[in-house]
Design a protein around this motif. Structure first.
Motif, PDB file in Angstrom:
ATOM      1  N   GLN A 189      33.064  27.066  43.384  1.00  0.00           N
ATOM      2  CA  GLN A 189      32.147  26.219  44.147  1.00  0.00           C
ATOM      3  C   GLN A 189      30.790  26.904  44.356  1.00  0.00           C
ATOM      4  O   GLN A 189      29.739  26.296  44.189  1.00  0.00           O
ATOM      5  N   GLN A 190      30.820  28.177  44.725  1.00  0.00           N
ATOM      6  CA  GLN A 190      29.602  28.880  45.137  1.00  0.00           C
ATOM      7  C   GLN A 190      28.822  29.452  43.953  1.00  0.00           C
ATOM      8  O   GLN A 190      27.602  29.391  43.919  1.00  0.00           O
ATOM      9  N   LYS A 191      29.553  30.092  43.024  1.00  0.00           N
ATOM     10  CA  LYS A 191      28.958  30.629  41.794  1.00  0.00           C
ATOM     11  C   LYS A 191      27.900  31.705  42.028  1.00  0.00           C
ATOM     12  O   LYS A 191      26.995  31.890  41.223  1.00  0.00           O
ATOM     13  N   THR A 192      27.993  32.428  43.138  1.00  0.00           N
ATOM     14  CA  THR A 192      27.069  33.540  43.371  1.00  0.00           C
ATOM     15  C   THR A 192      27.567  34.754  42.588  1.00  0.00           C
ATOM     16  O   THR A 192      28.700  34.791  42.107  1.00  0.00           O
ATOM     17  N   GLY A 193      26.704  35.769  42.496  1.00  0.00           N
ATOM     18  CA  GLY A 193      27.110  36.993  41.806  1.00  0.00           C
ATOM     19  C   GLY A 193      28.324  37.624  42.446  1.00  0.00           C
ATOM     20  O   GLY A 193      29.238  38.099  41.758  1.00  0.00           O
ATOM     21  N   GLU A 194      28.372  37.608  43.783  1.00  0.00           N
ATOM     22  CA  GLU A 194      29.509  38.181  44.503  1.00  0.00           C
ATOM     23  C   GLU A 194      30.798  37.416  44.189  1.00  0.00           C
ATOM     24  O   GLU A 194      31.856  38.011  43.983  1.00  0.00           O
ATOM     25  N   HIS A 195      30.704  36.101  44.137  1.00  0.00           N
ATOM     26  CA  HIS A 195      31.879  35.279  43.826  1.00  0.00           C
ATOM     27  C   HIS A 195      32.351  35.507  42.386  1.00  0.00           C
ATOM     28  O   HIS A 195      33.548  35.542  42.116  1.00  0.00           O
ATOM     29  N   LYS A 196      31.400  35.656  41.465  1.00  0.00           N
ATOM     30  CA  LYS A 196      31.774  35.931  40.072  1.00  0.00           C
ATOM     31  C   LYS A 196      32.524  37.254  39.969  1.00  0.00           C
ATOM     32  O   LYS A 196      33.492  37.383  39.215  1.00  0.00           O
ATOM     33  N   THR A 197      32.060  38.242  40.739  1.00  0.00           N
ATOM     34  CA  THR A 197      32.720  39.548  40.735  1.00  0.00           C
ATOM     35  C   THR A 197      34.144  39.429  41.262  1.00  0.00           C
ATOM     36  O   THR A 197      35.090  40.003  40.696  1.00  0.00           O
ATOM     37  N   MET A 198      34.320  38.697  42.363  1.00  0.00           N
ATOM     38  CA  MET A 198      35.660  38.513  42.934  1.00  0.00           C
ATOM     39  C   MET A 198      36.577  37.785  41.947  1.00  0.00           C
ATOM     40  O   MET A 198      37.761  38.125  41.803  1.00  0.00           O
ATOM     41  N   LEU A 199      36.023  36.802  41.271  1.00  0.00           N
ATOM     42  CA  LEU A 199      36.784  36.022  40.286  1.00  0.00           C
ATOM     43  C   LEU A 199      37.309  36.922  39.173  1.00  0.00           C
ATOM     44  O   LEU A 199      38.504  36.907  38.845  1.00  0.00           O
ATOM     45  N   GLN A 200      36.424  37.717  38.581  1.00  0.00           N
ATOM     46  CA  GLN A 200      36.863  38.568  37.480  1.00  0.00           C
ATOM     47  C   GLN A 200      37.776  39.691  37.974  1.00  0.00           C
ATOM     48  O   GLN A 200      38.679  40.121  37.252  1.00  0.00           O
ATOM     49  N   MET A 201      37.584  40.177  39.201  1.00  0.00           N
ATOM     50  CA  MET A 201      38.448  41.232  39.727  1.00  0.00           C
ATOM     51  C   MET A 201      39.891  40.744  39.837  1.00  0.00           C
ATOM     52  O   MET A 201      40.834  41.459  39.483  1.00  0.00           O
ATOM     53  N   ILE A 202      40.077  39.525  40.298  1.00  0.00           N
ATOM     54  CA  ILE A 202      41.423  38.967  40.420  1.00  0.00           C
ATOM     55  C   ILE A 202      42.040  38.782  39.044  1.00  0.00           C
ATOM     56  O   ILE A 202      43.176  39.193  38.783  1.00  0.00           O
TER      57      ILE A 202
END
Length: 328
Positions: A189-202
């Motif tokens: 939903q948000q697509k911020t850099g921080e969210h992208k990082t969390m996505l790939q970390m998981i």
């Protein structure tokens, strides 16, 4: 797109150790096949595609002892084009073959991102560790550093995470799965850099078993399949890499069936991709990949290779594919 299955998927390759194996006899036959102006390509196919990789390495040792020559060097000298790529590719140990493919994907005129995706999204921790070692031994270069210099952005960050080979193994936590699914949903939903990082970390660090739970929770929370959500929210190689990880978690043979179909039909037969997948998966899950291919696309992999390849190149691919009679 592909089913989520908590049970271990039974997989099978197409190449097995040959019975009554005699590396010296095989080396002598290869020596004869490679002598003179021409070479017996049918003999090369019959021998090298009907031996396991471990047996092929023993043949190469015997060849060196008997003839004082390097088998890979002779294959490179005597053969040409894609047929040469297949025969030479068969002679590498799996970690060395992965290293070879990654090196050439990054050291050409441009980076071949799909090669990086196919290999790094699908390999186990152990395979990645061996690949990094082989890469350094073969090229005197650090795989992580080369990936860092040849890629960029969140695509690079995700590859750098995968190449660490530190994915959890066998660990599950249902409560954490719900939290992770919520993080993934917010990231879409948000697509911020921080969210992208969390996505790939998981996606890069959780165990396959844990990710099965996360994907189911994501479906419950969002009412949407994670692959569809990623495709809607992101683009470019970052999106392709994330999707590849998800598909490999769900059903690795189905992912490679999809990649083969794309390589054969979407790109007018992308030879490098077809060769790489057939060789790399031949002793792991290529028979299962063939089954997924037939189930999903109606035509057999054997049939499609026959339609697009020709000559001894076609014969070599079909020998590795090891199609059944009904596949003709």
């Amino acid at each position: 797109m592909f089913c989520i299955c908590k049970n271990k998927i039974k997989v099978q390759g197409t190449i097995f150790p040959a019975p009554n194996f005699n590396p010296i006899a095989d080396a002598q036959m290869l020596g004869g096949a490679l002598q003179g102006f021409g070479c017996d390509k049918d003999m090369l196919i019959a021998l090298l595609t009907q031996r396991s990789n471990a047996q092929r390495l023993m043949i190469a040792e015997a060849y060196q002892s008997l003839l004082g020559r390097d088998l890979i060097g002779d294959l490179r000298e005597k053969l040409s084009d894609h047929f040469k790529d297949v025969m030479v590719g068969l002679m590498y140990p799996p970690p060395s073959y992965d290293a070879h493919e990654l090196w050439h994907a990054m050291k050409g005129a441009g980076t071949e991102e799909n090669c990086l995706i196919d290999i790094l999204a699908s390999r186990t921790n152990g395979e990645i560790f061996q690949m990094r070692e082989a890469y350094y031994l073969q090229y005197g270069s650090n795989l992580q550093e080369d990936i860092y210099s040849e890629t960029s952005g969140h695509f690079r960050d995700t590859l750098m995470n995968l190449v660490q080979g530190t994915r959890e193994e066998g660990y599950t936590d249902p409560a954490m799965a719900a939290q992770d699914a919520m993080v993934l949903w917010e990231a879409c939903q948000q697509k911020t850099g921080e969210h992208k990082t969390m996505l790939q970390m998981i996606l890069c660090n959780k165990s396959y078993q844990q990710l099965w739970l996360v994907f189911q929770e994501f479906q419950n929370i969002s009412g949407q399949d994670l692959v569809d959500a990623i495709n809607e929210c992101y683009d470019g190689y970052f999106q392709e890499l994330l999707v590849a990880i998800v598909l490999c978690v769900r059903d690795k043979p189905a992912y490679f069936a999809y990649r083969l179909y794309s390589a054969i039909h979407d790109f007018g037969f992308h030879n490098k991709t077809v060769i790489r997948i057939l060789i790399a998966r031949s002793e792991i899950d290529l028979r299962t990949i063939r089954e997924r291919y037939k189930e999903r696309y109606g035509k057999s992999l054997f049939h499609d290779i026959k339609n697009f390849a020709s000559g001894h190149y076609e014969k070599a691919l079909l020998a590795i594919c090891a199609g059944d009679a009904e596949d003709y």
